[in-house]
Design an enzyme around this catalytic site. Structure first.
Site, PDB file in Angstrom:
ATOM      1  N   HIS A 109       0.806  -1.221   0.000  1.00  0.00           N
ATOM      2  CA  HIS A 109       0.000   0.000   0.000  1.00  0.00           C
ATOM      3  C   HIS A 109       0.842   1.274   0.000  1.00  0.00           C
ATOM      4  CE1 HIS A 109      -3.403  -2.683   1.789  1.00  0.00           C
ATOM      5  NE2 HIS A 109      -3.274  -2.821   0.498  1.00  0.00           N
ATOM      6  N   CYS A 136       7.464  19.552  -6.426  1.00  0.00           N
ATOM      7  CA  CYS A 136       8.529  18.940  -7.212  1.00  0.00           C
ATOM      8  C   CYS A 136       9.328  20.044  -7.923  1.00  0.00           C
ATOM      9  CB  CYS A 136       7.870  18.023  -8.237  1.00  0.00           C
ATOM     10  SG  CYS A 136       9.000  17.139  -9.308  1.00  0.00           S
ATOM     11  N   GLY A 175      -1.274 -10.140  12.274  1.00  0.00           N
ATOM     12  CA  GLY A 175      -2.010  -8.901  12.484  1.00  0.00           C
ATOM     13  C   GLY A 175      -2.782  -8.387  11.294  1.00  0.00           C
TER      14      GLY A 175
HETATM   15  P1  NAD Z   1      -7.248  -4.694  10.127  1.00  0.00           P
HETATM   16  O1  NAD Z   1      -7.412  -3.462  10.952  1.00  0.00           O
HETATM   17  O2  NAD Z   1      -8.341  -5.107   9.228  1.00  0.00           O
HETATM   18  O3  NAD Z   1      -6.928  -5.940  11.094  1.00  0.00           O
HETATM   19  C1  NAD Z   1      -5.982  -5.832  12.122  1.00  0.00           C
HETATM   20  C2  NAD Z   1      -5.785  -7.210  12.677  1.00  0.00           C
HETATM   21  O4  NAD Z   1      -4.738  -7.138  13.647  1.00  0.00           O
HETATM   22  C3  NAD Z   1      -7.015  -7.799  13.388  1.00  0.00           C
HETATM   23  O5  NAD Z   1      -7.223  -9.112  12.902  1.00  0.00           O
HETATM   24  C4  NAD Z   1      -6.595  -7.815  14.856  1.00  0.00           C
HETATM   25  O6  NAD Z   1      -7.163  -8.922  15.551  1.00  0.00           O
HETATM   26  C5  NAD Z   1      -5.085  -7.938  14.744  1.00  0.00           C
HETATM   27  N1  NAD Z   1      -4.320  -7.473  15.888  1.00  0.00           N
HETATM   28  C6  NAD Z   1      -4.631  -6.482  16.776  1.00  0.00           C
HETATM   29  N2  NAD Z   1      -3.648  -6.343  17.693  1.00  0.00           N
HETATM   30  C7  NAD Z   1      -2.676  -7.231  17.338  1.00  0.00           C
HETATM   31  C8  NAD Z   1      -1.410  -7.563  17.900  1.00  0.00           C
HETATM   32  N3  NAD Z   1      -0.932  -6.935  18.988  1.00  0.00           N
HETATM   33  N4  NAD Z   1      -0.663  -8.525  17.304  1.00  0.00           N
HETATM   34  C9  NAD Z   1      -1.139  -9.178  16.213  1.00  0.00           C
HETATM   35  N5  NAD Z   1      -2.351  -8.917  15.640  1.00  0.00           N
HETATM   36  C10 NAD Z   1      -3.099  -7.952  16.213  1.00  0.00           C
HETATM   37  O7  NAD Z   1      -5.872  -4.507   9.375  1.00  0.00           O
HETATM   38  P2  NAD Z   1      -5.381  -5.035   7.981  1.00  0.00           P
HETATM   39  O8  NAD Z   1      -5.796  -6.466   7.796  1.00  0.00           O
HETATM   40  O9  NAD Z   1      -3.975  -4.681   7.892  1.00  0.00           O
HETATM   41  O10 NAD Z   1      -6.224  -4.196   6.914  1.00  0.00           O
HETATM   42  C11 NAD Z   1      -6.548  -2.807   7.049  1.00  0.00           C
HETATM   43  C12 NAD Z   1      -5.899  -1.891   6.032  1.00  0.00           C
HETATM   44  O11 NAD Z   1      -5.478  -0.641   6.609  1.00  0.00           O
HETATM   45  C13 NAD Z   1      -4.616  -2.430   5.525  1.00  0.00           C
HETATM   46  O12 NAD Z   1      -4.331  -1.864   4.312  1.00  0.00           O
HETATM   47  C14 NAD Z   1      -3.669  -1.934   6.599  1.00  0.00           C
HETATM   48  O13 NAD Z   1      -2.347  -2.147   6.398  1.00  0.00           O
HETATM   49  C15 NAD Z   1      -4.062  -0.538   6.651  1.00  0.00           C
HETATM   50  N6  NAD Z   1      -3.547   0.080   7.892  1.00  0.00           N
HETATM   51  C16 NAD Z   1      -2.207   0.384   8.014  1.00  0.00           C
HETATM   52  C17 NAD Z   1      -1.704   0.873   9.210  1.00  0.00           C
HETATM   53  C18 NAD Z   1      -0.226   1.132   9.336  1.00  0.00           C
HETATM   54  O14 NAD Z   1       0.454   1.445   8.370  1.00  0.00           O
HETATM   55  N7  NAD Z   1       0.313   0.982  10.538  1.00  0.00           N
HETATM   56  C19 NAD Z   1      -2.561   1.121  10.288  1.00  0.00           C
HETATM   57  C20 NAD Z   1      -3.915   0.829  10.115  1.00  0.00           C
HETATM   58  C21 NAD Z   1      -4.388   0.285   8.924  1.00  0.00           C
HETATM   59 ZN    ZN Z   2       7.682  16.701 -11.098  1.00  0.00          ZN
END
Ligand code: NAD
Ligand code: ZN
Length: 229
Positions: A109, A136, A175
């Site tokens: 992403h 830019c 996660g």
């Molecule tokens: P999601 O929010 O749908 O699911 C998160 C999952 O993480 C859940 O299944 C939950 O049970 C689990 N979880 C919570 N705490 C945890 C822990 N301590 N250890 C392990 N697992 C844990 O997230 P997704 O499936 O990544 O999809 C959502 C979209 O939003 C994706 O594109 C995601 O990457 C993006 N997003 C990115 C960020 C970031 O860059 N940090 C933050 C939020 C969402």
């Molecule tokens: Zn440019």
């Protein structure tokens, strides 16, 4: 919990989602405290919003960068980084794996730490709390190089991810709720390729396609399973 025997595996892929960064304190998107509770996607996270008001959208992303820089990678990130041959395929845009030391990270992403120009094609890394420049050299606005709502995933990045996962013999999903497509199809791809599939999640997805499901948080489970590898 016994340490996992990695000696049989040659191609290891860690597939991570928002839960991987939860213990670092990175704000989630949805759910309690999620950023889309206070900011609307239509105003801050789609191409149309950027076209309407680039400064507002850039300001919002700077804020997100600052909130991520106030967080640190946890021991789970570091355990993965200490396995130099393992590949990471992540849905996260926060750069936590790289800050922990992982070298090869496929970011499905995009990244909060890159900007691109859709006018001349320039793409640059920008790691600070504020952007070095918002425009830019060609004069156009620089756009965060992340997949916003309504954007297509980069086919090159997708094919690199599919290649890594299609060739792995150990696939560890951490996660991710497995609801955001097309990334949600990756565990099945790993399974079809004959990989041993493990899920680490305090609330497992319920999919039956995993060989082993470890109910627990990434920062606790990863050091126990792979800490001595
Ligand atoms: P999601 O929010 O749908 O699911 C998160 C999952 O993480 C859940 O299944 C939950 O049970 C689990 N979880 C919570 N705490 C945890 C822990 N301590 N250890 C392990 N697992 C844990 O997230 P997704 O499936 O990544 O999809 C959502 C979209 O939003 C994706 O594109 C995601 O990457 C993006 N997003 C990115 C960020 C970031 O860059 N940090 C933050 C939020 C969402
Ligand atoms: Zn440019």
């Amino acid at each position: 919990m016994e340490t996992f025997d990695l000696s049989r595996y040659r191609n290891i892929v860690f597939f991570t989602g928002a839960g991987m960064s939860a213990e670092s304190g990175v704000p989630t998107y949805r759910g309690k405290g999620g950023i889309w509770g206070s900011y609307s996607i239509e105003e801050y996270a789609c191409q149309q919003a950027f076209d309407r008001n680039p400064e507002k959208v850039l300001g919002f992303h700077e804020k997100r960068r600052r909130s991520v820089l106030d967080c640190e990678p946890h021991e789970g990130h570091r355990v993965i980084a200490r396995m130099p041959d393992a590949r990471v395929v992540t849905q996260n845009i926060d750069g936590m794996h790289q800050r922990a030391g992982s070298q090869e990270v496929i970011e499905l992403h995009g990244s909060l730490w890159r900007l691109r120009c859709d006018n001349c094609g320039h793409n640059k890394e920008d790691l600070g709390r504020s952007y070095e420049a918002r425009r830019c050299a060609c004069g156009s606005w620089l756009r965060p190089d992340i997949i916003w709502f309504g954007d297509m995933l980069d086919p090159l990045v997708m094919s690199r991810a599919a290649e890594a996962i299609g060739n792995c013999d150990l696939f560890i999903s951490i996660g991710t709720s497995g609801t955001v497509w097309p990334a949600a199809g990756f565990p099945d791809l790993a399974r079809k390729s004959g990989a041993c599939c493990i899920e680490i999640n305090p609330e497992p997805s319920g999919a039956t396609r995993y060989d082993r499901v470890v109910e627990g948080a990434a920062g606790e489970v990863l050091p126990k399973l792979f800490g001595s590898c």
